[in-house]
Design a protein around this motif. Structure first.
Motif, mmCIF file in Angstrom:
data_model
loop_
_atom_site.group_PDB
_atom_site.id
_atom_site.type_symbol
_atom_site.label_atom_id
_atom_site.label_comp_id
_atom_site.label_asym_id
_atom_site.label_seq_id
_atom_site.Cartn_x
_atom_site.Cartn_y
_atom_site.Cartn_z
ATOM 1 N N GLU A 27 -13.498 16.283 -70.877
ATOM 2 C CA GLU A 27 -13.286 17.672 -71.286
ATOM 3 C C GLU A 27 -11.877 17.909 -71.821
ATOM 4 O OE1 GLU A 27 -14.640 20.757 -68.754
ATOM 5 O OE2 GLU A 27 -16.484 19.707 -68.177
ATOM 6 N N LEU A 28 -10.927 17.134 -71.331
ATOM 7 C CA LEU A 28 -9.546 17.275 -71.801
ATOM 8 C C LEU A 28 -9.263 16.426 -73.033
ATOM 9 C CD1 LEU A 28 -7.584 17.246 -68.401
ATOM 10 C CD2 LEU A 28 -8.147 19.234 -69.819
ATOM 11 N N GLY A 29 -10.207 15.565 -73.385
ATOM 12 C CA GLY A 29 -10.031 14.702 -74.555
ATOM 13 C C GLY A 29 -9.032 13.585 -74.346
ATOM 14 N N ILE A 30 -8.979 13.085 -73.104
ATOM 15 C CA ILE A 30 -8.058 11.991 -72.781
ATOM 16 C C ILE A 30 -8.839 10.879 -72.091
ATOM 17 C CG2 ILE A 30 -6.025 13.468 -72.634
ATOM 18 C CD1 ILE A 30 -6.360 13.587 -69.623
ATOM 19 N N LYS A 31 -8.189 9.742 -71.824
ATOM 20 C CA LYS A 31 -8.856 8.610 -71.199
ATOM 21 C C LYS A 31 -8.822 8.720 -69.672
ATOM 22 C CE LYS A 31 -7.901 5.187 -74.823
ATOM 23 N NZ LYS A 31 -7.246 3.880 -75.116
ATOM 24 N N CYS A 32 -9.826 8.118 -69.052
ATOM 25 C CA CYS A 32 -9.855 8.003 -67.595
ATOM 26 C C CYS A 32 -9.721 6.531 -67.235
ATOM 27 C CB CYS A 32 -11.163 8.564 -67.029
ATOM 28 S SG CYS A 32 -11.300 8.427 -65.226
ATOM 29 N N TYR A 33 -8.755 6.212 -66.403
ATOM 30 C CA TYR A 33 -8.525 4.841 -65.967
ATOM 31 C C TYR A 33 -8.910 4.695 -64.501
ATOM 32 C CZ TYR A 33 -5.812 4.140 -70.237
ATOM 33 O OH TYR A 33 -5.416 4.034 -71.553
ATOM 34 N N ASP A 34 -9.879 3.817 -64.261
ATOM 35 C CA ASP A 34 -10.287 3.482 -62.898
ATOM 36 C C ASP A 34 -10.148 1.970 -62.772
ATOM 37 O OD1 ASP A 34 -11.346 3.388 -60.361
ATOM 38 O OD2 ASP A 34 -13.401 3.766 -60.972
ATOM 39 N N LYS A 35 -11.227 1.248 -62.934
ATOM 40 C CA LYS A 35 -11.151 -0.214 -62.968
ATOM 41 C C LYS A 35 -10.323 -0.688 -64.165
ATOM 42 C CE LYS A 35 -13.931 -1.235 -59.493
ATOM 43 N NZ LYS A 35 -13.497 -2.005 -58.289
ATOM 44 N N GLU A 36 -10.224 0.180 -65.171
ATOM 45 C CA GLU A 36 -9.446 -0.170 -66.364
ATOM 46 C C GLU A 36 -7.981 -0.425 -66.035
ATOM 47 O OE1 GLU A 36 -13.003 2.218 -67.483
ATOM 48 O OE2 GLU A 36 -11.356 2.456 -66.042
ATOM 49 N N LEU A 37 -7.503 0.168 -64.948
ATOM 50 C CA LEU A 37 -6.127 -0.080 -64.516
ATOM 51 C C LEU A 37 -5.938 -1.547 -64.149
ATOM 52 C CD1 LEU A 37 -5.378 3.036 -62.282
ATOM 53 C CD2 LEU A 37 -4.271 2.453 -64.447
ATOM 54 N N LEU A 38 -6.990 -2.146 -63.600
ATOM 55 C CA LEU A 38 -6.928 -3.556 -63.237
ATOM 56 C C LEU A 38 -6.826 -4.424 -64.486
ATOM 57 C CD1 LEU A 38 -9.701 -3.726 -60.475
ATOM 58 C CD2 LEU A 38 -7.313 -3.004 -60.261
ATOM 59 N N ASN A 39 -7.604 -4.060 -65.506
ATOM 60 C CA ASN A 39 -7.571 -4.810 -66.762
ATOM 61 C C ASN A 39 -6.188 -4.761 -67.391
ATOM 62 O OD1 ASN A 39 -10.333 -5.045 -66.325
ATOM 63 N ND2 ASN A 39 -10.855 -3.376 -67.704
ATOM 64 N N GLN A 40 -5.601 -3.547 -67.388
ATOM 65 C CA GLN A 40 -4.281 -3.363 -67.982
ATOM 66 C C GLN A 40 -3.219 -4.142 -67.220
ATOM 67 O OE1 GLN A 40 -3.742 -1.473 -70.851
ATOM 68 N NE2 GLN A 40 -1.711 -2.417 -70.811
ATOM 69 N N ALA A 41 -3.296 -4.085 -65.891
ATOM 70 C CA ALA A 41 -2.318 -4.790 -65.063
ATOM 71 C C ALA A 41 -2.426 -6.304 -65.248
ATOM 72 C CB ALA A 41 -2.524 -4.426 -63.594
ATOM 73 N N ALA A 42 -3.650 -6.800 -65.349
ATOM 74 C CA ALA A 42 -3.856 -8.230 -65.557
ATOM 75 C C ALA A 42 -3.290 -8.661 -66.904
ATOM 76 C CB ALA A 42 -5.348 -8.561 -65.480
ATOM 77 N N LYS A 43 -3.533 -7.854 -67.914
ATOM 78 C CA LYS A 43 -3.041 -8.164 -69.257
ATOM 79 C C LYS A 43 -1.517 -8.188 -69.300
ATOM 80 C CE LYS A 43 -3.131 -6.371 -74.004
ATOM 81 N NZ LYS A 43 -3.639 -5.290 -74.893
ATOM 82 N N ASP A 44 -0.882 -7.203 -68.696
ATOM 83 C CA ASP A 44 0.577 -7.091 -68.742
ATOM 84 C C ASP A 44 1.281 -8.149 -67.899
ATOM 85 O OD1 ASP A 44 0.254 -4.913 -70.378
ATOM 86 O OD2 ASP A 44 0.619 -3.422 -68.818
ATOM 87 N N PHE A 91 -0.510 -5.665 -56.357
ATOM 88 C CA PHE A 91 -0.092 -4.269 -56.200
ATOM 89 C C PHE A 91 1.045 -3.915 -57.154
ATOM 90 C CE2 PHE A 91 2.936 -1.208 -54.468
ATOM 91 C CZ PHE A 91 2.120 -0.084 -54.391
ATOM 92 N N LEU A 92 2.049 -4.769 -57.228
ATOM 93 C CA LEU A 92 3.202 -4.474 -58.073
ATOM 94 C C LEU A 92 2.836 -4.454 -59.554
ATOM 95 C CD1 LEU A 92 5.942 -6.531 -56.216
ATOM 96 C CD2 LEU A 92 5.496 -4.083 -56.114
ATOM 97 N N ALA A 93 1.918 -5.316 -59.953
ATOM 98 C CA ALA A 93 1.468 -5.321 -61.343
ATOM 99 C C ALA A 93 0.726 -4.024 -61.666
ATOM 100 C CB ALA A 93 0.577 -6.525 -61.606
ATOM 101 N N GLN A 94 -0.087 -3.546 -60.725
ATOM 102 C CA GLN A 94 -0.775 -2.270 -60.918
ATOM 103 C C GLN A 94 0.230 -1.126 -60.982
ATOM 104 O OE1 GLN A 94 -5.097 -3.005 -58.722
ATOM 105 N NE2 GLN A 94 -3.534 -1.847 -57.701
ATOM 106 N N PHE A 95 1.194 -1.160 -60.087
ATOM 107 C CA PHE A 95 2.247 -0.147 -60.027
ATOM 108 C C PHE A 95 2.948 -0.047 -61.381
ATOM 109 C CE2 PHE A 95 6.290 1.665 -58.554
ATOM 110 C CZ PHE A 95 5.887 2.519 -57.549
ATOM 111 N N ASP A 96 3.261 -1.191 -61.953
ATOM 112 C CA ASP A 96 3.936 -1.261 -63.250
ATOM 113 C C ASP A 96 3.035 -0.740 -64.370
ATOM 114 O OD1 ASP A 96 6.446 -1.917 -64.222
ATOM 115 O OD2 ASP A 96 5.791 -3.845 -65.009
ATOM 116 N N ALA A 97 1.749 -1.124 -64.330
ATOM 117 C CA ALA A 97 0.800 -0.700 -65.360
ATOM 118 C C ALA A 97 0.602 0.813 -65.339
ATOM 119 C CB ALA A 97 -0.538 -1.394 -65.155
ATOM 120 N N ILE A 98 0.571 1.397 -64.159
ATOM 121 C CA ILE A 98 0.414 2.845 -64.017
ATOM 122 C C ILE A 98 1.596 3.572 -64.646
ATOM 123 C CG2 ILE A 98 0.475 4.717 -62.318
ATOM 124 C CD1 ILE A 98 -1.215 2.814 -60.491
#
Length: 209
Positions: A27-44, A91-98
Motif C-alpha cells: 500500500e505504501l509502494g515500497i519493498k518488504c524485507y523478510d527472508k530477503e534480509l538473509l539474501n542481502q546479508a549473504a550477498k554482502d 547476526f552481524l552480517a544481518q545487522f550490517d545489511a539492515i
C-alpha cells in the motif's frame, strides 16, 4: 537516511505480522524485507546463504553480547571476525545489511532485530504485532493443517526462540511495549485494521516532525 521511512515489524508467531508487513509495503509502494534480509546479508558478507537460513532468529548461548558488538566494528576481513562463531557472523552480517538497506530506500523490515539495528535512525518506526494465543493457534492450525496441540507447540517454540535471540543480541526485551513505537493486537484489529493503524500513526509521526 534523510527522506527514508523504515517500518520494522516484530511479531509473535501466528499473529500475522509478516502478512501485515507485506500488505503495508504494497500500500505504501515500497519493498518488504523478510527472508530477503538473509539474501542481502549473504550477498554482502560472502557467507553461505544456507548458514543464514539455519541460524535465522535462533537463540545462542555462547560468548557475550558486548564481545559481539565490539567485534562488529572490526569488519568482515578482520581476524577477530574470522575467529567468531558462525551464529555471530550471521547476526552481524544481518545487522550490517539492515543498516545498509535503510540508507538506500524506504521499506518494511520483518523481524531480525531490525528495530534495534535502526534505533538511531530518525526515519525508523518500530511496530510489534501480537494476538491472543487461541487466535494464533487457529491461524497456524488452519494455515499448516495442524492439530490445535501441534500448532500450540509450534507457536510456543518459535516465540521462545525469537525472544531468546532478540534478548541476547539487543539491549531490550522482546515483546515489551516500552521498546516499540506501536504495539497492535491483530486478533482485535485484524490484518487490514493493523495496516490502516500503522499508516495513520506514520502520518501523525511525519506531521509532528
Amino acid at each position: 537516511m534523510a527522506g527514508n521511512t523504515v517500518i520494522t515489524i516484530g511479531r509473535q508467531y501466528g499473529s500475522g505480522g509478516r502478512e501485515i508487513g507485506m500488505r503495508l509495503a504494497e500500500e505504501l509502494g515500497i519493498k518488504c524485507y523478510d527472508k530477503e534480509l538473509l539474501n542481502q546479508a549473504a550477498k554482502d558478507s560472502g557467507i553461505c546463504e544456507e548458514l543464514f537460513e539455519h541460524h535465522d532468529e535462533k537463540p545462542t548461548n555462547s560468548f557475550l553480547y558486548s564481545l559481539v558488538m565490539d567485534t562488529y566494528s572490526f569488519g568482515y576481513s578482520s581476524a577477530a571476525f574470522a575467529d567468531m562463531p558462525i551464529n555471530h557472523k550471521v547476526f552481524l552480517a544481518q545487522f550490517d545489511a539492515i543498516k545498509k538497506l535503510a540508507q538506500e530506500e524506504s521499506c518494511v523490515m520483518v523481524g531480525r532485530c531490525a528495530d534495534y539495528a535502526l534505533s538511531d535512525y530518525e526515519g525508523a518506526f518500530s511496530v510489534f504485532i501480537h494476538a491472543d494465543l487461541d487466535k494464533r493457534i487457529r491461524r497456524i492450525a488452519t494455515k499448516y493443517e495442524l492439530s490445535d496441540s501441534a500448532a500450540k507447540d509450534r507457536i510456543r517454540k518459535t516465540d521462545k526462540q525469537r525472544a531468546s535471540y532478540y534478548n541476547y543480541y539487543t539491549s531490550k526485551k522482546w515483546a515489551e511495549a516500552a521498546g516499540y513505537d506501536l504495539c497492535l493486537d491483530s486478533g482485535v484489529f485484524g490484518i487490514d485494521g493493523c495496516v490502516e493503524m500503522i499508516k495513520k500513526m506514520l502520518e501523525l509521526k511525519n506531521r509532528k516532525i
